[in-house]
Design a protein around this motif. Sequence first.
Motif, PDB file in Angstrom:
ATOM      1  N   GLU A 161      36.359  42.035  59.339  1.00 17.36           N
ATOM      2  CA  GLU A 161      37.755  41.965  59.787  1.00 17.36           C
ATOM      3  C   GLU A 161      38.762  41.993  58.930  1.00 17.36           C
ATOM      4  N   ILE A 162      38.633  41.374  57.848  1.00 18.97           N
ATOM      5  CA  ILE A 162      39.634  41.373  56.820  1.00 18.97           C
ATOM      6  C   ILE A 162      39.895  42.711  56.345  1.00 18.97           C
ATOM      7  N   GLN A 163      38.695  43.206  55.539  1.00 18.61           N
ATOM      8  CA  GLN A 163      38.568  44.436  54.980  1.00 18.61           C
ATOM      9  C   GLN A 163      39.516  44.440  53.925  1.00 18.61           C
ATOM     10  N   LEU A 164      39.472  43.748  52.864  1.00 16.41           N
ATOM     11  CA  LEU A 164      40.480  43.921  51.774  1.00 16.41           C
ATOM     12  C   LEU A 164      40.259  45.096  50.981  1.00 16.41           C
ATOM     13  N   TRP A 165      41.373  46.019  50.762  1.00 12.21           N
ATOM     14  CA  TRP A 165      41.343  47.356  50.170  1.00 12.21           C
ATOM     15  C   TRP A 165      42.103  47.266  48.696  1.00 12.21           C
ATOM     16  N   ARG A 166      43.105  46.323  48.616  1.00 13.16           N
ATOM     17  CA  ARG A 166      43.689  46.437  47.504  1.00 13.16           C
ATOM     18  C   ARG A 166      44.354  45.067  46.946  1.00 13.16           C
ATOM     19  N   ALA A 167      44.101  44.571  46.013  1.00 15.54           N
ATOM     20  CA  ALA A 167      44.770  43.377  45.499  1.00 15.54           C
ATOM     21  C   ALA A 167      45.436  43.628  44.048  1.00 15.54           C
ATOM     22  N   VAL A 168      46.387  43.094  43.926  1.00 14.30           N
ATOM     23  CA  VAL A 168      47.349  43.433  42.377  1.00 14.30           C
ATOM     24  C   VAL A 168      48.085  42.361  42.288  1.00 14.30           C
ATOM     25  N   GLY A 169      47.830  41.663  40.991  1.00 11.70           N
ATOM     26  CA  GLY A 169      48.831  40.389  40.595  1.00 11.70           C
ATOM     27  C   GLY A 169      48.842  40.118  39.427  1.00 11.70           C
ATOM     28  N   VAL A 170      49.585  39.111  38.772  1.00 10.58           N
ATOM     29  CA  VAL A 170      49.668  38.493  37.431  1.00 10.58           C
ATOM     30  C   VAL A 170      49.478  37.124  37.757  1.00 10.58           C
ATOM     31  N   LEU A 171      48.568  36.422  37.361  1.00 14.10           N
ATOM     32  CA  LEU A 171      48.352  34.828  37.282  1.00 14.10           C
ATOM     33  C   LEU A 171      48.259  34.031  36.396  1.00 14.10           C
ATOM     34  N   ASP A 172      48.660  32.853  36.483  1.00 14.32           N
ATOM     35  CA  ASP A 172      48.301  31.716  35.457  1.00 14.32           C
ATOM     36  C   ASP A 172      46.925  31.243  36.223  1.00 14.32           C
ATOM     37  N   THR A 173      46.266  31.039  34.956  1.00 13.25           N
ATOM     38  CA  THR A 173      44.723  30.762  35.399  1.00 13.25           C
ATOM     39  C   THR A 173      44.243  29.495  34.571  1.00 13.25           C
ATOM     40  N   LEU A 174      43.137  28.739  35.229  1.00 11.15           N
ATOM     41  CA  LEU A 174      42.764  27.386  34.543  1.00 11.15           C
ATOM     42  C   LEU A 174      41.942  27.715  33.190  1.00 11.15           C
ATOM     43  N   GLU A 175      41.155  29.237  33.310  1.00 13.48           N
ATOM     44  CA  GLU A 175      40.198  29.552  32.393  1.00 13.48           C
ATOM     45  C   GLU A 175      41.028  30.096  30.955  1.00 13.48           C
TER      46      GLU A 175
END
Length: 226
Positions: A161-175
């Motif tokens: 149902e969702i079918q993600l086609w694209r994700a773009v970002g800049v993140l602060d992460t724990l790792e």
Amino acid sequence: MNKVCLIGWPGSGKTRFHTMVSQQAQALGLSLREAPGLVWDRGATEQAWLVVDARHRIEDERERAALFNAGDALVLMFWQEVELANQAWWLKQLKSYADNKPYALVMQAGLTDNELLKLMSAAPSAIRPDWPMLARVELTVPRLVLEHFTFVLDAMQRDPEIQLWRAVGVLDTLEYANRVAIEAGRSGFYQYDAGDMPAGCLRLEARALKPAVLEEWLSACYAPGG
């Protein structure tokens, strides 16, 4: 002047390829334009060149066949990053699904004039694919656990149902102490050092994005203390 419309899945490398060869193509009498997002809008006087991110296989047979049929010619991007086993796999698929279509394997150095001319020789064969209309959402996100976030993206890619086609970002992460730039397409996930880019921004493109479900999934990735 010959005209070409670059088509392909979001994140396939259409913009990069256009930037790489547009001036060279113009010198050969070729005008390139890029179709926006997941759109097949080849004009009556245009060729359709399908741009594919070759770093990951497309395992679904019907999805793969529809993709190859969408172009008059095929452009396989990021070939220098493709493992040898996957290179052999892609060449086998080209022979099986697109034996009569010209194709190019694009390295960092781009294409030679002869390789571009080979693509220009393509006969009309493209068939309009049944691609969905995509919804887009832009979010501000707090510090995330990157491992959890990659699981969520994978689940969104697989969800029918969702079918993600694209994700773009800049993140602060724990790792990581440094900010992380992320990219994901229909399949595959890539991360890079984002340097001084501002963090906390995320853009998603999918077939369906229900805010309540999206918030529930993303909140599971929030790092302790935000």
